[in-house]
Design an enzyme around this catalytic site. Structure first.
Site, PDB file in Angstrom:
ATOM      1  N   CYS A   1     -40.512   6.533 -13.499  1.00 18.15           N
ATOM      2  CA  CYS A   1     -39.236   6.220 -12.531  1.00 18.15           C
ATOM      3  C   CYS A   1     -39.175   7.155 -11.027  1.00 18.15           C
ATOM      4  O   CYS A   1     -39.158   6.445 -10.003  1.00 18.15           O
ATOM      5  CB  CYS A   1     -38.068   6.109 -13.294  1.00 18.15           C
ATOM      6  SG  CYS A   1     -37.499   7.513 -13.953  1.00 18.15           S
TER       7      CYS A   1
ATOM      8  N   HIS B   1     -21.414   7.150 -22.704  1.00 17.94           N
ATOM      9  CA  HIS B   1     -21.589   7.952 -24.209  1.00 17.94           C
ATOM     10  C   HIS B   1     -20.852   9.312 -24.306  1.00 17.94           C
ATOM     11  O   HIS B   1     -21.286   9.963 -25.213  1.00 17.94           O
ATOM     12  CB  HIS B   1     -23.026   7.801 -24.470  1.00 17.94           C
ATOM     13  CG  HIS B   1     -23.645   6.522 -24.950  1.00 17.94           C
ATOM     14  ND1 HIS B   1     -25.010   6.387 -24.981  1.00 17.94           N
ATOM     15  CD2 HIS B   1     -22.995   5.476 -25.292  1.00 17.94           C
ATOM     16  CE1 HIS B   1     -25.209   5.101 -25.192  1.00 17.94           C
ATOM     17  NE2 HIS B   1     -23.888   4.300 -25.242  1.00 17.94           N
TER      18      HIS B   1
ATOM     19  N   GLY C   1     -34.807   3.585 -16.896  1.00 17.94           N
ATOM     20  CA  GLY C   1     -35.176   4.544 -17.826  1.00 17.94           C
ATOM     21  C   GLY C   1     -34.203   4.505 -18.991  1.00 17.94           C
ATOM     22  O   GLY C   1     -33.965   5.338 -19.765  1.00 17.94           O
TER      23      GLY C   1
ATOM     24  N   CYS D   1     -11.580  24.775 -36.067  1.00 15.79           N
ATOM     25  CA  CYS D   1     -10.240  24.888 -35.595  1.00 15.79           C
ATOM     26  C   CYS D   1      -9.473  25.767 -36.519  1.00 15.79           C
ATOM     27  O   CYS D   1      -9.606  25.840 -37.588  1.00 15.79           O
ATOM     28  CB  CYS D   1     -10.041  23.450 -35.517  1.00 15.79           C
ATOM     29  SG  CYS D   1      -8.085  23.214 -34.849  1.00 15.79           S
TER      30      CYS D   1
ATOM     31  N   CYS E   1      -7.568  17.727 -37.183  1.00 12.48           N
ATOM     32  CA  CYS E   1      -5.977  17.726 -36.499  1.00 12.48           C
ATOM     33  C   CYS E   1      -5.913  17.201 -35.218  1.00 12.48           C
ATOM     34  O   CYS E   1      -4.751  17.040 -34.653  1.00 12.48           O
ATOM     35  CB  CYS E   1      -5.353  19.186 -36.521  1.00 12.48           C
ATOM     36  SG  CYS E   1      -6.033  20.229 -35.340  1.00 12.48           S
TER      37      CYS E   1
ATOM     38  N   CYS F   1     -10.880  18.667 -32.659  1.00 11.12           N
ATOM     39  CA  CYS F   1     -10.936  19.000 -33.976  1.00 11.12           C
ATOM     40  C   CYS F   1     -11.150  17.594 -34.848  1.00 11.12           C
ATOM     41  O   CYS F   1     -10.105  16.774 -34.635  1.00 11.12           O
ATOM     42  CB  CYS F   1      -9.805  19.693 -34.350  1.00 11.12           C
ATOM     43  SG  CYS F   1      -9.878  20.029 -36.166  1.00 11.12           S
TER      44      CYS F   1
ATOM     45  N   GLN G   1     -25.814   6.501 -19.744  1.00  9.04           N
ATOM     46  CA  GLN G   1     -25.644   6.632 -20.999  1.00  9.04           C
ATOM     47  C   GLN G   1     -26.110   8.083 -21.439  1.00  9.04           C
ATOM     48  O   GLN G   1     -25.719   8.615 -22.445  1.00  9.04           O
ATOM     49  CB  GLN G   1     -26.713   5.818 -21.805  1.00  9.04           C
ATOM     50  CG  GLN G   1     -26.422   4.269 -21.701  1.00  9.04           C
ATOM     51  CD  GLN G   1     -27.751   3.419 -22.131  1.00  9.04           C
ATOM     52  OE1 GLN G   1     -27.685   2.841 -23.235  1.00  9.04           O
ATOM     53  NE2 GLN G   1     -28.758   3.274 -21.279  1.00  9.04           N
TER      54      GLN G   1
ATOM     55  N   ILE H   1     -26.087  12.295 -21.703  1.00  6.95           N
ATOM     56  CA  ILE H   1     -25.128  13.370 -22.123  1.00  6.95           C
ATOM     57  C   ILE H   1     -25.581  14.608 -21.702  1.00  6.95           C
ATOM     58  O   ILE H   1     -25.125  15.572 -21.816  1.00  6.95           O
ATOM     59  CB  ILE H   1     -24.701  13.346 -23.647  1.00  6.95           C
ATOM     60  CG1 ILE H   1     -25.897  13.390 -24.637  1.00  6.95           C
ATOM     61  CG2 ILE H   1     -23.990  11.982 -23.917  1.00  6.95           C
ATOM     62  CD1 ILE H   1     -25.877  13.444 -26.209  1.00  6.95           C
ATOM     63  N   ASP H   2     -26.583  14.688 -20.688  1.00  7.68           N
ATOM     64  CA  ASP H   2     -27.097  15.835 -20.196  1.00  7.68           C
ATOM     65  C   ASP H   2     -26.356  16.313 -19.049  1.00  7.68           C
ATOM     66  O   ASP H   2     -26.536  17.578 -18.680  1.00  7.68           O
ATOM     67  CB  ASP H   2     -28.604  15.759 -20.026  1.00  7.68           C
ATOM     68  CG  ASP H   2     -29.128  14.674 -18.892  1.00  7.68           C
ATOM     69  OD1 ASP H   2     -28.315  14.327 -18.093  1.00  7.68           O
ATOM     70  OD2 ASP H   2     -29.980  14.166 -19.277  1.00  7.68           O
TER      71      ASP H   2
HETATM   72  P1  OAD Z   1     -34.361   5.308 -25.107  1.00  7.08           P
HETATM   73  O1  OAD Z   1     -35.299   6.597 -25.604  1.00  7.08           O
HETATM   74  O2  OAD Z   1     -33.957   4.332 -26.121  1.00  7.08           O
HETATM   75  O3  OAD Z   1     -35.298   4.660 -23.904  1.00  7.08           O
HETATM   76  C1  OAD Z   1     -35.879   5.493 -23.067  1.00  7.08           C
HETATM   77  C2  OAD Z   1     -36.543   4.299 -22.145  1.00  7.08           C
HETATM   78  O4  OAD Z   1     -36.888   4.828 -20.910  1.00  7.08           O
HETATM   79  C3  OAD Z   1     -37.752   3.940 -22.689  1.00  7.08           C
HETATM   80  O5  OAD Z   1     -37.992   2.340 -22.578  1.00  7.08           O
HETATM   81  C4  OAD Z   1     -38.785   4.445 -22.173  1.00  7.08           C
HETATM   82  O6  OAD Z   1     -40.171   3.701 -21.985  1.00  7.08           O
HETATM   83  C5  OAD Z   1     -38.347   4.966 -20.630  1.00  7.08           C
HETATM   84  N1  OAD Z   1     -38.923   6.112 -19.984  1.00  7.08           N
HETATM   85  C6  OAD Z   1     -39.367   7.154 -20.572  1.00  7.08           C
HETATM   86  N2  OAD Z   1     -39.632   7.960 -19.534  1.00  7.08           N
HETATM   87  C7  OAD Z   1     -39.715   7.420 -18.522  1.00  7.08           C
HETATM   88  C8  OAD Z   1     -40.198   7.757 -17.009  1.00  7.08           C
HETATM   89  N3  OAD Z   1     -40.358   8.990 -16.735  1.00  7.08           N
HETATM   90  N4  OAD Z   1     -39.946   6.839 -15.991  1.00  7.08           N
HETATM   91  C9  OAD Z   1     -39.527   5.548 -16.511  1.00  7.08           C
HETATM   92  N5  OAD Z   1     -39.135   5.204 -17.806  1.00  7.08           N
HETATM   93  C10 OAD Z   1     -39.071   6.025 -18.713  1.00  7.08           C
HETATM   94  O7  OAD Z   1     -33.223   5.928 -24.334  1.00  7.08           O
HETATM   95  P2  OAD Z   1     -31.865   5.257 -24.115  1.00  7.08           P
HETATM   96  O8  OAD Z   1     -32.009   3.780 -23.642  1.00  7.08           O
HETATM   97  O9  OAD Z   1     -31.119   6.186 -22.916  1.00  7.08           O
HETATM   98  O10 OAD Z   1     -26.888   7.906 -27.375  1.00  7.08           O
HETATM   99  O11 OAD Z   1     -31.139   5.375 -25.530  1.00  7.08           O
HETATM  100  C11 OAD Z   1     -29.652   4.687 -25.352  1.00  7.08           C
HETATM  101  C12 OAD Z   1     -28.850   5.829 -26.195  1.00  7.08           C
HETATM  102  O12 OAD Z   1     -29.404   5.846 -27.637  1.00  7.08           O
HETATM  103  C13 OAD Z   1     -28.533   7.128 -25.846  1.00  7.08           C
HETATM  104  O13 OAD Z   1     -27.629   7.146 -24.866  1.00  7.08           O
HETATM  105  C14 OAD Z   1     -28.332   8.031 -27.029  1.00  7.08           C
HETATM  106  C15 OAD Z   1     -29.350   7.274 -28.099  1.00  7.08           C
HETATM  107  O14 OAD Z   1     -28.602   6.953 -29.298  1.00  7.08           O
HETATM  108  C16 OAD Z   1     -26.352   9.163 -27.465  1.00  7.08           C
HETATM  109  O15 OAD Z   1     -26.836   9.971 -26.845  1.00  7.08           O
HETATM  110  C17 OAD Z   1     -24.994   9.148 -28.133  1.00  7.08           C
END
Ligand code: OAD
Length: 271
Positions: free
Chosen positions: A248, A132, A206, A164, A143, A140, A114, A116-117
């Site tokens: 993790c 994602h 994560g 653009c 267009c 753009c 998920q 985008i880094d």
């Molecule tokens: P979240 O911030 O919702 O969840 C991150 C999870 O990782 C949480 O449950 C944390 O407890 C856990 N966590 C943090 N650090 C950790 C570590 N060192 N070891 C283990 N677990 C850890 O992020 P995502 O689930 O990735 O969309 O969010 C999903 C999407 O929501 C993203 O892709 C983003 C956002 O809107 C876009 O970027 C388009």
């Protein structure tokens, strides 16, 4: 609910990994936290940071909302300048390299990422779906002309909104990151169709699994496929056969030690 593997029973998880030939790994922001990139929803995460920095945002999630972006793309581009490919100061974590090791051993069917880094690519993970989207291309919004990351890098890094030629006043070139109302890339559906019926195991790492459709992926697998969670906290949107709670990278290092992969992991991390 399947029985939960207690942390001291990591050997059961090691056994699943050792035997599985086709593993899907579903990852989220938690796997990049040790590289210095905050996750989204934890306290101190991106959503609390942007909420503090841009009090005019209707909600912190509005930085990924198309309607808000059309009126004010600034907050999204401030975030984008931190992650832009080729400029990032962040590096893959041991967890990224564990996924790379699964790939090197021929056991990785797919990494559904998920994030985008772009750190998966930097770690050499090629069996990858960037659910994602990514910064590699941009479009753009007026267009629909396509651009490469290189075309807009200078503007993004100088904190200038990329425009653009079609309308240098009103157009905005938006990186192909998936915003909340947008469909996921077709590569996501293609991969799910290919993978869902012949996966041996799924490891979710994560992520809070709060954003669909990615949050639905574990439930698309046939019954009996072991699902393992490695996360700081429990996740309520899916059921798992093993839930390993903690940092993790620490869990991964211990799993690699028991798998006999620690030297390989260290070599990848040091390279
Ligand atoms: P979240 O911030 O919702 O969840 C991150 C999870 O990782 C949480 O449950 C944390 O407890 C856990 N966590 C943090 N650090 C950790 C570590 N060192 N070891 C283990 N677990 C850890 O992020 P995502 O689930 O990735 O969309 O969010 C999903 C999407 O929501 C993203 O892709 C983003 C956002 O809107 C876009 O970027 C388009």
């Amino acid at each position: 609910r399947p029985s939960v593997v207690a942390v001291p029973d990591l050997d059961a998880v090691v056994d699943i990994i050792r035997r599985a030939r086709r593993i899907c790994v579903l990852t989220g922001a938690g796997i990049s936290v040790s590289s210095g990139i905050p996750d989204f929803r934890s306290s101190g995460g991106v959503y609390s940071l942007v909420g503090d920095r841009y009090p005019d945002l209707p909600t912190p999630e509005a930085i990924f909302d198309l309607n808000y972006f059309r009126t004010n793309p600034g907050p999204f581009f401030a975030f984008a300048s931190e992650m832009f490919p080729g400029m990032t100061k962040y590096h893959p974590t041991p967890t990224h390299y564990f996924i790379r090791l699964l790939q090197d051993h021929g056991q990785l069917e797919r990494n559904y990422a998920q994030n985008i880094d772009g750190l998966e690519l930097e770690a050499g993970i090629t069996k990858l779906v960037q659910c994602h989207g990514s910064f590699a291309t941009a479009t753009c919004q007026l267009c629909a002309r396509k651009y490469q990351a290189d075309d807009i890098r200078e503007a993004v890094m100088a904190h200038i909104i990329p425009r653009c030629e079609c309308d240098p006043e009103n157009s905005v070139i938006k990186p192909d990151i998936i915003f909340f109302s947008e469909s996921l890339p077709s590569t996501f559906d293609d991969a799910i169709n290919q993978d869902s019926d012949h996966i041996d195991a799924m490891i979710v790492i994560g992520t809070s699994l709060q954003v669909s459709p990615v949050s639905l992926v574990p439930s698309l697998l046939p019954r009996g496929v072991p699902r393992i969670l490695i996360n700081r906290e429990l996740v309520s949107t899916a059921t798992f056969d093993a839930e390993i709670l903690g940092d993790c990278d620490k869990v991964i290092v211990e799993l690699c030690r028991r798998l006999g992969w620690l030297d390989k992991l260290k070599a990848l991390c040091a390279a």
